[in-house]
Design a protein around this motif. Structure first.
Motif, PDB file in Angstrom:
ATOM      1  N   TYR A 269     -10.475  -7.216   3.088  1.00 24.11           N
ATOM      2  CA  TYR A 269      -9.246  -7.096   3.886  1.00 24.11           C
ATOM      3  C   TYR A 269      -8.448  -8.405   3.790  1.00 24.11           C
TER       4      TYR A 269
ATOM      5  N   PHE B 168     -11.019  -5.275   9.143  1.00 30.27           N
ATOM      6  CA  PHE B 168      -9.621  -4.927   9.414  1.00 30.27           C
ATOM      7  C   PHE B 168      -9.118  -5.732  10.617  1.00 30.27           C
TER       8      PHE B 168
ATOM      9  N   ASP C   8      -3.895  -7.190   8.387  1.00 31.17           N
ATOM     10  CA  ASP C   8      -3.759  -5.957   7.593  1.00 31.17           C
ATOM     11  C   ASP C   8      -2.611  -5.112   8.115  1.00 31.17           C
TER      12      ASP C   8
ATOM     13  N   TRP D 118      -7.164  -1.544  -1.344  1.00 28.52           N
ATOM     14  CA  TRP D 118      -7.064  -1.848   0.096  1.00 28.52           C
ATOM     15  C   TRP D 118      -6.081  -0.896   0.785  1.00 28.52           C
TER      16      TRP D 118
ATOM     17  N   CYS E 111      -6.725   1.556   4.024  1.00 24.45           N
ATOM     18  CA  CYS E 111      -6.006   1.383   5.304  1.00 24.45           C
ATOM     19  C   CYS E 111      -5.198   2.634   5.649  1.00 24.45           C
TER      20      CYS E 111
ATOM     21  N   ARG F 190      -6.873   5.319   7.703  1.00 22.21           N
ATOM     22  CA  ARG F 190      -7.193   5.093   9.118  1.00 22.21           C
ATOM     23  C   ARG F 190      -6.266   5.947   9.985  1.00 22.21           C
TER      24      ARG F 190
END
Ligand SMILES: N[C@@H](CCC(=O)N[C@@H](CS)C(=O)NCC(=O)O)C(=O)O
Length: 207
Positions: free
Chosen positions: A155, A161, A165, A192, A196, A199
């Motif tokens: 990250y 995280f 980020d 990356w 992300c 999420r």
């Protein structure tokens, strides 16, 4: 709490994403301002935030906070789980350092390239297209810094995280408006970014 925000604006989106990470979105009333119409320039807003920008967080005490980084640090202290700003003094400094690197190296130049290139706020500032182009160039150059960092770490600020980020995601998404996109030169950023984007806070932050 009330969060003054604006649709698609990257700075308030940093706060919305942090709230989503902490499952706090239902505890905050989001007030969406129309920046093009100058809602943020009206007296009642400027009295609470002399910088006349979003985000602004209005607390139930009547106190108002601005600056996405400051608001996120405040919320992280008040609602510690999951921690996003660091625990030890060194970890906090490291995360803050990367948050600032991304803010200064990517988010700010992208914002300047947009404002000076599009004239979106020409009712309140004088666009200088050459400055916009220079800022776009420096944003592209920063992608190499980010690529190197993410080649070494999972990250932006290390192995978990964090707010850094969040800032990088919001900056990169906004960079599309100035036609700056990650590509084959940025395999680590692409890895990356995909993680992300998966999420739940990523989808929730688009409001
Ligand atoms: N450094 C500030 C930047 C805030 C900012 O520039 N917000 C933009 C939206 S992303 C804004 O309110 N622009 C309205 C204007 O310039 O009139 C932060 O991190 O909160």
């Amino acid at each position: 709490m009330k969060l003054y925000s604006a649709s698609k604006a990257p700075s308030p989106r940093r706060v919305v994403m942090l709230l989503a990470e902490k499952s706090l979105l239902d505890q905050v009333e989001i007030v969406s301002l129309d920046l093009a119409a100058g809602d943020n320039l009206r007296d009642e807003f400027v009295q609470q935030n002399p910088m006349a920008k979003v985000p602004m967080l209005a607390l139930s005490s009547g106190e108002c906070l601005s600056e996405a980084g400051a608001i996120n640090r405040y919320l992280d202290q008040c609602y510690p789980e999951p921690n996003l700003c660091g625990v030890s003094p060194l970890e906090q400094a490291h995360i803050d350092m990367w948050d600032r690197h991304v803010e200064i190296g990517l988010l700010y130049p992208v914002g300047m390239a947009f404002q000076h290139g599009s004239g979106f706020f020409k009712d309140r500032m004088t666009p200088v297209p050459a400055w916009g182009q220079e800022c776009a160039r420096s944003a592209v150059a920063f992608l190499q810094v980010l690529e190197q960092q993410l080649a070494r770490h999972a990250y932006v600020a290390g192995e978990r995280f964090t707010v850094a980020d969040i800032t990088a995601l919001c900056a990169l998404d906004f960079a599309k408006v100035i036609q700056v996109r990650i590509d084959d030169r940025h395999p680590s950023i692409q890895r990356w970014y995909a993680e992300c984007q998966a999420r739940p806070s990523y989808a929730a932050s688009w409001q």
